[in-house]
Design an enzyme around this catalytic site. Structure first.
Site, PDB file in Angstrom:
ATOM      1  N   ASN A   9      -6.525 -18.452 -68.227  1.00  0.00           N
ATOM      2  CA  ASN A   9      -6.893 -17.042 -68.087  1.00  0.00           C
ATOM      3  C   ASN A   9      -5.602 -16.231 -68.176  1.00  0.00           C
ATOM      4  OD1 ASN A   9      -7.757 -14.524 -67.337  1.00  0.00           O
ATOM      5  ND2 ASN A   9      -8.218 -15.067 -65.206  1.00  0.00           N
ATOM      6  N   LYS A  11      -5.269 -13.073 -68.235  1.00  0.00           N
ATOM      7  CA  LYS A  11      -5.337 -11.783 -67.538  1.00  0.00           C
ATOM      8  C   LYS A  11      -4.799 -10.685 -68.474  1.00  0.00           C
ATOM      9  CE  LYS A  11      -5.096 -14.384 -63.308  1.00  0.00           C
ATOM     10  NZ  LYS A  11      -4.760 -14.484 -61.914  1.00  0.00           N
ATOM     11  N   HIS A  95     -14.430 -12.910 -61.667  1.00  0.00           N
ATOM     12  CA  HIS A  95     -13.082 -13.256 -61.196  1.00  0.00           C
ATOM     13  C   HIS A  95     -12.731 -12.404 -59.971  1.00  0.00           C
ATOM     14  CE1 HIS A  95      -8.748 -13.727 -61.050  1.00  0.00           C
ATOM     15  NE2 HIS A  95      -8.934 -14.846 -61.718  1.00  0.00           N
ATOM     16  N   GLU A  97     -10.162 -10.858 -59.190  1.00  0.00           N
ATOM     17  CA  GLU A  97      -9.486  -9.587 -59.501  1.00  0.00           C
ATOM     18  C   GLU A  97     -10.499  -8.525 -59.921  1.00  0.00           C
ATOM     19  OE1 GLU A  97      -6.644 -11.359 -62.129  1.00  0.00           O
ATOM     20  OE2 GLU A  97      -5.714 -12.320 -60.385  1.00  0.00           O
ATOM     21  N   GLU A 167     -11.867 -20.523 -56.889  1.00  0.00           N
ATOM     22  CA  GLU A 167     -10.527 -19.931 -56.864  1.00  0.00           C
ATOM     23  C   GLU A 167     -10.306 -19.257 -55.512  1.00  0.00           C
ATOM     24  OE1 GLU A 167      -8.905 -19.226 -61.108  1.00  0.00           O
ATOM     25  OE2 GLU A 167      -9.863 -17.397 -60.422  1.00  0.00           O
ATOM     26  N   GLY A 173      -1.844 -16.692 -57.892  1.00  0.00           N
ATOM     27  CA  GLY A 173      -0.581 -16.014 -58.186  1.00  0.00           C
ATOM     28  C   GLY A 173       0.398 -16.036 -57.033  1.00  0.00           C
ATOM     29  N   SER A 213      -2.762 -21.106 -58.627  1.00  0.00           N
ATOM     30  CA  SER A 213      -1.418 -21.683 -58.686  1.00  0.00           C
ATOM     31  C   SER A 213      -1.408 -23.125 -59.206  1.00  0.00           C
ATOM     32  CB  SER A 213      -0.721 -21.595 -57.321  1.00  0.00           C
ATOM     33  OG  SER A 213      -0.535 -20.235 -56.962  1.00  0.00           O
TER      34      SER A 213
HETATM   35  P1  13P Z   1      -2.661 -18.358 -61.068  1.00  0.00           P
HETATM   36  O1  13P Z   1      -2.736 -19.719 -61.756  1.00  0.00           O
HETATM   37  O2  13P Z   1      -1.608 -17.483 -61.629  1.00  0.00           O
HETATM   38  O3  13P Z   1      -2.584 -18.534 -59.583  1.00  0.00           O
HETATM   39  O4  13P Z   1      -4.045 -17.622 -61.370  1.00  0.00           O
HETATM   40  C1  13P Z   1      -5.240 -18.276 -61.153  1.00  0.00           C
HETATM   41  C2  13P Z   1      -6.339 -17.475 -61.707  1.00  0.00           C
HETATM   42  O5  13P Z   1      -6.661 -16.416 -61.201  1.00  0.00           O
HETATM   43  C3  13P Z   1      -7.022 -17.985 -62.900  1.00  0.00           C
HETATM   44  O6  13P Z   1      -8.174 -17.264 -63.159  1.00  0.00           O
END
Ligand code: 13P
Length: 251
Positions: A9, A11, A95, A97, A167, A173, A213
């Site tokens: 992903n 983003k 997601h 976010e 997640e 992140g 992560s």
């Molecule tokens: P990270 O791998 O940067 O922690 O992000 C995970 C994520 O949100 C994948 O959708």
């Protein structure tokens, strides 16, 4: 058995030229997807050119989101029909976010899942608790609600194709991965929930992937757990070499 799936992903990262460089490096790093479903979710603007760049490969594309209507006066939105037309196979839905910054709820997740199904897109449905919820001991309650409301009205045969991504928001992140025991504990609970709701056969087909992560250093010990069928990778998926290493760790 369930085919492992590794999804990147991106983003809001990588414009068209960055994406094309990524595709070129990935094709050198990873000659074939092999027995793994390898999926990339670039920003909407790069999906078309990535589709062209990857057309001779087995790598698949995902949208990062979709709107629940197919067309009309919805400024700024992208429909499942448009994603399917340009060759997306998957679409990420719900997601954290989107939930955190854009008002996504379990009800809107459900509407988006319905739209994905209508257009033959395989949803990667995201669930997960935030830090406060985890510290309150509410992890399972939150995930159960996300599953119950998000999957409302979706039948057995359809849900069997779904991918569910666990997640934990506190692991996204932050560099704080859930330990393999923590992650697989939640994955086991999700599998049991799905078995109770849909029966063993259907539940056994749904792929459960972990995100938060994930790196080449920790992917193997996560993915080898019985109910962790792959990974949804954020930061590490922006580097084609790291992404290829994560894919290799799933073999
Ligand atoms: P990270 O791998 O940067 O922690 O992000 C995970 C994520 O949100 C994948 O959708």
């Amino acid at each position: 058995m369930r085919k492992p799936l590794i999804a990147g992903n991106w983003k809001m990262n990588n414009n068209v030229s960055d994406s094309l460089k990524f595709a070129a490096t990935l094709s050198v790093e990873l000659k074939a997807a092999g027995q793994i479903d390898v999926v990339m979710a670039p920003p909407f603007t790069a999906l078309y050119s990535m589709g062209v760049a990857l057309s001779d490969t087995e790598f698949k594309l995902a949208g990062q989101n979709l709107f629940w209507e197919d067309s009309g006066a919805f400024t700024g939105e992208v429909s499942g029909e448009f994603l399917a037309e340009i060759g997306c196979t998957y679409v990420i839905v719900g997601h954290s976010e989107r939930r955190q910054y854009f008002g996504e709820t379990n009800e809107t997740v459900n509407k988006r899942l319905m739209a994905a199904i209508r257009h033959g897109l395989i949803p990667i449905m995201c669930v997960g608790e935030n830090l406060a919820q985890r510290e309150n001991g509410d992890t399972w309650q939150i995930i159960e609600e996300q599953l119950t409301d998000g999957l409302r009205g979706i039948d057995l045969r359809t849900v069997a194709h779904f991918v569910i991504a666990y997640e934990p928001v506190w692991a996204i992140g932050t560099g704080k991965t859930a330990s393999p025991d923590e992650a697989s504990g939640v994955h086991d609970s999700i599998r049991n929930y799905l078995k109770e709701r849909y029966g063993d056969e259907t539940a056994g087909k749904i792929r459960l992937i972990y995100g938060g992560s994930v790196t080449p250093a920790n992917s193997r010990e996560l993915i080898t757990r019985e109910n962790i069928d792959g990974a949804l990778v954020g930061g590490a998926s922006l580097d084609p070499k790291k992404f290829a290493d994560i894919v290799r760790s799933a073999h």
